[in-house]
Design a protein around this motif. Structure first.
Motif, PDB file in Angstrom:
ATOM      1  N   ALA A   1       0.834  -1.202   0.000  1.00 20.51           N
ATOM      2  CA  ALA A   1       0.000   0.000   0.000  1.00 20.51           C
ATOM      3  C   ALA A   1       0.871   1.255   0.000  1.00 20.51           C
ATOM      4  O   ALA A   1       0.599   2.234  -0.677  1.00 20.51           O
ATOM      5  N   SER A   2       1.930   1.216   0.799  1.00 17.06           N
ATOM      6  CA  SER A   2       2.910   2.297   0.784  1.00 17.06           C
ATOM      7  C   SER A   2       4.253   1.629   1.012  1.00 17.06           C
ATOM      8  O   SER A   2       4.309   0.423   1.194  1.00 17.06           O
ATOM      9  N   GLY A   3       5.313   2.364   1.002  1.00 17.71           N
ATOM     10  CA  GLY A   3       6.617   1.735   1.210  1.00 17.71           C
ATOM     11  C   GLY A   3       7.137   1.126  -0.073  1.00 17.71           C
ATOM     12  O   GLY A   3       6.467   1.135  -1.108  1.00 17.71           O
ATOM     13  N   PRO A   4       8.363   0.589  -0.015  1.00 13.29           N
ATOM     14  CA  PRO A   4       9.017   0.133  -1.242  1.00 13.29           C
ATOM     15  C   PRO A   4       8.400  -1.141  -1.815  1.00 13.29           C
ATOM     16  O   PRO A   4       7.950  -2.017  -1.082  1.00 13.29           O
ATOM     17  N   GLY A   5       8.395  -1.229  -3.142  1.00 17.26           N
ATOM     18  CA  GLY A   5       8.034  -2.462  -3.828  1.00 17.26           C
ATOM     19  C   GLY A   5       9.286  -3.267  -4.135  1.00 17.26           C
ATOM     20  O   GLY A   5      10.407  -2.762  -4.030  1.00 17.26           O
ATOM     21  N   VAL A   6       9.089  -4.535  -4.501  1.00 17.98           N
ATOM     22  CA  VAL A   6      10.204  -5.397  -4.889  1.00 17.98           C
ATOM     23  C   VAL A   6      10.056  -5.736  -6.370  1.00 17.98           C
ATOM     24  O   VAL A   6       8.989  -6.158  -6.810  1.00 17.98           O
ATOM     25  N   PHE A   7      11.127  -5.552  -7.118  1.00 18.09           N
ATOM     26  CA  PHE A   7      11.109  -5.732  -8.564  1.00 18.09           C
ATOM     27  C   PHE A   7      12.121  -6.811  -8.918  1.00 18.09           C
ATOM     28  O   PHE A   7      13.295  -6.706  -8.539  1.00 18.09           O
ATOM     29  N   GLU A   8      11.684  -7.854  -9.611  1.00 16.18           N
ATOM     30  CA  GLU A   8      12.554  -9.012  -9.818  1.00 16.18           C
ATOM     31  C   GLU A   8      12.147  -9.771 -11.069  1.00 16.18           C
ATOM     32  O   GLU A   8      10.977  -9.770 -11.453  1.00 16.18           O
ATOM     33  N   PRO A   9      13.104 -10.457 -11.696  1.00 13.43           N
ATOM     34  CA  PRO A   9      12.736 -11.305 -12.826  1.00 13.43           C
ATOM     35  C   PRO A   9      11.910 -12.494 -12.356  1.00 13.43           C
ATOM     36  O   PRO A   9      11.982 -12.888 -11.189  1.00 13.43           O
ATOM     37  N   VAL A  10      11.135 -13.074 -13.286  1.00 11.22           N
ATOM     38  CA  VAL A  10      10.322 -14.244 -12.950  1.00 11.22           C
ATOM     39  C   VAL A  10      11.200 -15.487 -12.812  1.00 11.22           C
ATOM     40  O   VAL A  10      10.909 -16.375 -12.022  1.00 11.22           O
ATOM     41  N   HIS A  11      12.294 -15.521 -13.565  1.00 12.85           N
ATOM     42  CA  HIS A  11      13.128 -16.726 -13.552  1.00 12.85           C
ATOM     43  C   HIS A  11      13.884 -16.877 -12.237  1.00 12.85           C
ATOM     44  O   HIS A  11      13.961 -15.947 -11.425  1.00 12.85           O
ATOM     45  N   GLY A  12      14.462 -18.060 -12.034  1.00 14.75           N
ATOM     46  CA  GLY A  12      15.231 -18.337 -10.827  1.00 14.75           C
ATOM     47  C   GLY A  12      16.704 -18.029 -10.999  1.00 14.75           C
ATOM     48  O   GLY A  12      17.096 -17.240 -11.882  1.00 14.75           O
ATOM     49  N   SER A  13      17.533 -18.671 -10.184  1.00 12.06           N
ATOM     50  CA  SER A  13      18.958 -18.324 -10.132  1.00 12.06           C
ATOM     51  C   SER A  13      19.796 -19.092 -11.152  1.00 12.06           C
ATOM     52  O   SER A  13      21.010 -18.915 -11.200  1.00 12.06           O
ATOM     53  N   ALA A  14      19.147 -19.942 -11.948  1.00 11.28           N
ATOM     54  CA  ALA A  14      19.808 -20.682 -13.037  1.00 11.28           C
ATOM     55  C   ALA A  14      21.198 -21.187 -12.646  1.00 11.28           C
ATOM     56  O   ALA A  14      22.188 -20.846 -13.297  1.00 11.28           O
ATOM     57  N   PRO A  15      21.293 -22.018 -11.608  1.00  5.38           N
ATOM     58  CA  PRO A  15      22.621 -22.467 -11.149  1.00  5.38           C
ATOM     59  C   PRO A  15      23.393 -23.228 -12.221  1.00  5.38           C
ATOM     60  O   PRO A  15      24.628 -23.261 -12.188  1.00  5.38           O
ATOM     61  N   ASP A  16      22.656 -23.802 -13.201  1.00  2.75           N
ATOM     62  CA  ASP A  16      23.337 -24.570 -14.254  1.00  2.75           C
ATOM     63  C   ASP A  16      24.234 -23.703 -15.137  1.00  2.75           C
ATOM     64  O   ASP A  16      25.162 -24.203 -15.763  1.00  2.75           O
TER      65      ASP A  16
END
Ligand code: NAD
Length: 363
Positions: A273-288
């Motif tokens: 509602a207020s405060g910071p949002g989090v922005f991130e890709p949908v994919h994971g950390s692709a450890p491969d």
């Protein structure tokens, strides 16, 4: 400088630090061009935080995030931490972050880029022009409703129970986020529910309809979720913005994302509602592919564009980043995950350099 923003960076694990490094350079360039200043503070989350502190979300990370204007997250997790018990895994860091910042709205765009249309598993004529935003309620509904659990009845038979529940205020706040998002787009909002069967959906539909009076410039329609799933596959270009509850949104946002066929291109935003949002890709950390300069940084860059647009209200800067992504794709640059015949295969860093060059070109 007209504006100055405090950004918390959470590079996390796997390819996270590589795609974050590229994104910081392009953000700085756009900031310089438009007179926007960024104070970046890096903090630990996920496996990296477990290694350093034993906790996937150290309290100082959450404090840093809370004190910032927006949080840019890359990805968390990897083989190294797979054997840990559920409550100590890197993913806990992500859930803790969402809860700690009270992020109840998840925005997932799915846009077919003409240059990558052949990555879709659907026919070109079906997906051409797809540009959808799914707004999913993230902290309520059946994933959190009480009662829940597996209970033994008097006969000894066990019953599993979850409860789909939405209070009016929860519907209203996600509704407002969705109407506002639709306003920034093509001004059409489709509310998805199951009001023909579920009482909770009847209340959902009633509240969404009432809210529409506050947004006369946005056209509101309703669809039952089964029909919405069919329409997404049959004629996805009919959709602009979709708003729905937690369970339906979980499924529909993944279905919409896969219309595009390329996971390395998909950003997301989670807002409170207020405060910071989090922005991130949908994919994971692709450890491969981690540490090999093979990662596609474009979903992370597009997440930064969402941060500018939805988190900091700097749409012109967001436009500029998105235009740079279009330019590099038009120039034929592709990381391995989206490469096809006749394109120029590049690594993560080279893609970053191409983006910088695209940004520096006169418009
Ligand atoms: P993944 O998204 O990491 O990878 C799936 C496949 O897509 C892999 O082959 C990977 O190489 C490829 N891929 C993903 N992103 C790419 C990119 N930017 N560029 C090029 N290729 C890319 O999903 P997974 O393999 O199921 O999970 C790996 C780890 O990530 C797990 O520990 C999982 O828990 C975690 N994970 C984290 C998040 C998050 O941080 N939000 C989301 C999903 C999975």
């Amino acid at each position: 400088m007209t504006q100055h923003y405090r950004i918390t960076l959470l590079p996390g694990d796997g390819i996270g630090p590589e795609i974050m490094a590229v994104t910081i350079t392009v953000l700085k360039e756009v900031g310089q061009q438009l007179g926007i200043g960024f104070d970046f503070t890096e903090a630990l989350i996920g496996g990296a935080a477990i290694d350093a502190t034993g906790n996937p979300l150290p309290p100082e990370t959450l404090d840093t995030c809370k004190a910032s204007d927006a949080v840019l997250l890359a990805a968390i997790g990897g083989y190294k931490w797979d054997a840990l018990p559920n409550d100590q895994r890197p993913e806990r860091g992500l859930l803790g972050l969402r809860a700690g910042l009270n992020l109840f709205a998840n925005l997932r765009p799915a846009q077919i880029l003409p240059q990558l249309i052949d990555a879709s598993t659907l026919k070109r004529e079906v997906v051409e022009g797809v540009d959808i935003m799914v707004v999913r309620e993230l902290t309520g509904g059946i994933y959190f409703g009480q009662p829940r659990g597996i209970f033994e009845t008097k006969t000894g038979e066990r019953r599993g129970i979850n409860t789909m529940v939405y209070a009016e205020a929860e519907i209203e706040r996600i509704g407002r986020v969705a109407f506002e998002a639709a306003r920034k787009r093509r001004k059409r909002l489709c509310s998805v529910d199951k009001a023909n069967v579920l009482d909770v959906s009847q209340l959902w539909r009633e509240r969404m309809t009432a809210l529409a009076a506050d947004y006369p410039d946005v056209e509101l329609t309703h669809l039952y979720v089964d029909n919405a799933a069919m329409q997404l596959l049959r004629a996805p270009t009919q959709f602009d913005t979709i708003v729905t509850g937690n369970l339906f949104g979980d499924i529909l946002s993944d279905a919409a994302a896969m219309l595009t066929g390329s996971i390395g291109m998909l950003p997301s935003a989670s807002l409170g509602a207020s405060g910071p949002g989090v922005f991130e890709p949908v994919h994971g950390s692709a450890p491969d592919i981690a540490g090999q300069d093979l990662a596609n940084p474009l979903a992370q860059v597009l997440s930064a564009a969402m941060m500018l647009r939805y988190g900091l209200n700097e749409p012109a800067a967001g436009d500029r980043l998105e235009a740079a992504v279009q330019t590099v794709l038009n120039q034929g640059y592709r990381t391995g995950d989206i490469a096809s015949e006749g394109t120029t295969r590049v690594g993560c860093q080279a893609m970053g350099n191409a983006l910088l060059k695209a940004l520096e070109e006169p418009r």
